[in-house]
Enzyme design. Structure first.
Site, PDB file in Angstrom:
ATOM      1  N   ASP A  28       0.914  -1.503  -0.216  1.00 23.97           N
ATOM      2  CA  ASP A  28       0.357  -0.230   0.371  1.00 23.97           C
ATOM      3  C   ASP A  28       0.471   1.053  -0.235  1.00 23.97           C
ATOM      4  O   ASP A  28       2.346   1.592   0.949  1.00 23.97           O
ATOM      5  CB  ASP A  28      -0.636   0.363   1.771  1.00 23.97           C
ATOM      6  CG  ASP A  28      -1.667  -1.111   1.445  1.00 23.97           C
ATOM      7  OD1 ASP A  28      -2.522  -1.235  -0.546  1.00 23.97           O
ATOM      8  OD2 ASP A  28      -2.347  -1.320   2.248  1.00 23.97           O
ATOM      9  N   TYR A  57       7.641  -8.847   8.535  1.00 17.53           N
ATOM     10  CA  TYR A  57       7.280  -7.206   8.588  1.00 17.53           C
ATOM     11  C   TYR A  57       7.580  -6.538   9.701  1.00 17.53           C
ATOM     12  O   TYR A  57       7.615  -7.394  10.814  1.00 17.53           O
ATOM     13  CB  TYR A  57       5.823  -6.923   8.302  1.00 17.53           C
ATOM     14  CG  TYR A  57       5.388  -7.302   7.303  1.00 17.53           C
ATOM     15  CD1 TYR A  57       5.131  -6.385   6.043  1.00 17.53           C
ATOM     16  CD2 TYR A  57       4.542  -8.509   6.809  1.00 17.53           C
ATOM     17  CE1 TYR A  57       4.668  -7.003   4.665  1.00 17.53           C
ATOM     18  CE2 TYR A  57       4.481  -8.829   5.352  1.00 17.53           C
ATOM     19  CZ  TYR A  57       4.307  -8.219   5.179  1.00 17.53           C
ATOM     20  OH  TYR A  57       3.600  -8.382   3.339  1.00 17.53           O
ATOM     21  N   ASP A 106      -6.392   0.570   9.417  1.00 11.85           N
ATOM     22  CA  ASP A 106      -5.229   1.310   9.526  1.00 11.85           C
ATOM     23  C   ASP A 106      -5.892   3.124   9.573  1.00 11.85           C
ATOM     24  O   ASP A 106      -7.256   3.223   9.799  1.00 11.85           O
ATOM     25  CB  ASP A 106      -4.691   1.622   8.164  1.00 11.85           C
ATOM     26  CG  ASP A 106      -5.426   1.483   6.877  1.00 11.85           C
ATOM     27  OD1 ASP A 106      -6.342   2.785   7.579  1.00 11.85           O
ATOM     28  OD2 ASP A 106      -4.827   1.366   5.244  1.00 11.85           O
ATOM     29  N   ARG A 135      -3.031  -5.675   8.540  1.00 13.07           N
ATOM     30  CA  ARG A 135      -4.196  -4.730   8.786  1.00 13.07           C
ATOM     31  C   ARG A 135      -4.941  -5.042  10.138  1.00 13.07           C
ATOM     32  O   ARG A 135      -5.488  -5.338  11.037  1.00 13.07           O
ATOM     33  CB  ARG A 135      -4.734  -4.283   8.333  1.00 13.07           C
ATOM     34  CG  ARG A 135      -3.968  -3.033   7.049  1.00 13.07           C
ATOM     35  CD  ARG A 135      -4.587  -2.239   6.810  1.00 13.07           C
ATOM     36  NE  ARG A 135      -4.973  -2.918   5.345  1.00 13.07           N
ATOM     37  CZ  ARG A 135      -6.025  -2.162   4.473  1.00 13.07           C
ATOM     38  NH1 ARG A 135      -6.872  -1.339   4.794  1.00 13.07           N
ATOM     39  NH2 ARG A 135      -5.735  -2.494   3.297  1.00 13.07           N
TER      40      ARG A 135
END
Length: 295
Positions: free
Chosen positions: A39, A67, A81, A179
């Protein structure tokens, strides 16, 4: 023509499509693709195929990933988010949630879990992206999917006014939505949660450290097809005769190959990737060929 795999560090605010455009411009070539998007609000590693390297992307998309992420506890948002609006009610006072309780709440999310992706995701529902349907006001119901979270730890916990920020280190299978993980951890604690920062640090054996920005890529930074294929699958060395046969679509004996496949079939003389192959009934089968001019 430039050819191979390149690792880039996507900056904040740039879409994956724009990152591809940056690599195209930097290398003065049109044939560029990627093995999984990020994103615009996320940063980190994008694995891109250039020229013949685009042929390998199929085998890179499904690799596991790592991550670092910031989970903000205190409320949920419509998009899971920081871009969404605050929604939902909390059942627990934030001040009563201890650091130990936060770390314990992570335990059920390790291993194989069933996860419902974020409504504002790129998953297609009857041919349309879920986020397009959600933005148009339609109700979107996504099915849960089985994913694997092999590592989930809180590296730090910081308390602010009305929120708690938890720095997470996540190792997971392809298809895991961080998310959604943030949302579900917040729900488990009864205080709501959403993602406020995300950085991809690893895809399979490839790390983000030292990688260039998309527009700064140089041809010398391209990884060869044989080098990349050899890092993600077993290698079978092919003789000159076998190279000729496979190049012309003819099967070769595969009884002594190290596994059924997929395998990186490499030329014994040059080390170049000839094809991605598999063994079936003691004979080879080509999954992806590399023309001689692209090796």
């Amino acid at each position: 023509m430039a050819s191979g795999i390149v690792l880039v560090d996507k900056p904040l605010g740039l879409s994956s499509h724009s990152a591809v455009s940056g690599v195209r411009k930097a290398l003065d070539t049109k044939k560029v693709g990627h093995a999984g998007t990020l994103d615009p609000a996320a940063t980190g590693l994008l694995v891109m195929g250039v020229g013949a390297g685009t042929r390998l992307l199929t085998y890179l998309v499904g690799l596991d990933k790592s991550y670092t992420a910031t989970l903000r506890l205190g409320y949920e948002t419509t998009t899971d988010d920081a871009e969404g609006e605050s929604v939902g009610e909390t059942s627990t006072e934030l001040a009563s949630v201890s650091d130990d309780a936060i770390r314990r709440a992570l335990e059920p999310f390790r291993g194989e879990i069933d996860q419902v992706p974020s409504t504002y995701s790129a998953i297609k529902v009857e041919g349309k992206r879920a986020y397009d349907l959600a933005r148009s006001g339609q109700e979107v119901e996504l099915r849960s999917r089985r994913v694997t979270v092999s590592g989930l730890d809180a590296s730090s916990i910081t308390r602010g006014e009305g929120v708690i920020d938890v720095e997470l280190v996540v190792e997971c299978s392809s298809g895991t939505y961080i998310r959604a993980l943030a949302r579900d951890i917040g729900r488990a604690l009864g205080v709501g949660g959403h993602l406020v920062a995300l950085r991809r640090t690893r895809v399979g054996p490839f790390g983000v450290e030292g990688t260039p920005a998309p527009q700064e890529v140089e041809e010398s930074q391209l990884l060869g097809l044989a080098q990349v294929a050899g890092q993600i699958m077993p290698v079978v060395t092919l003789s000159k005769t076998e190279v000729a046969d496979i190049s012309h679509g003819r099967p070769v004996r595969a009884e002594d190959w190290p596994s059924p496949g997929p395998l990186a079939g490499c030329d014994a003389d040059t080390g170049s990737l000839v094809a991605i192959v598999e063994a079936s009934g003691g004979r080879s089968r080509i999954l992806m060929g590399v023309p001689h001019t692209e090796r």
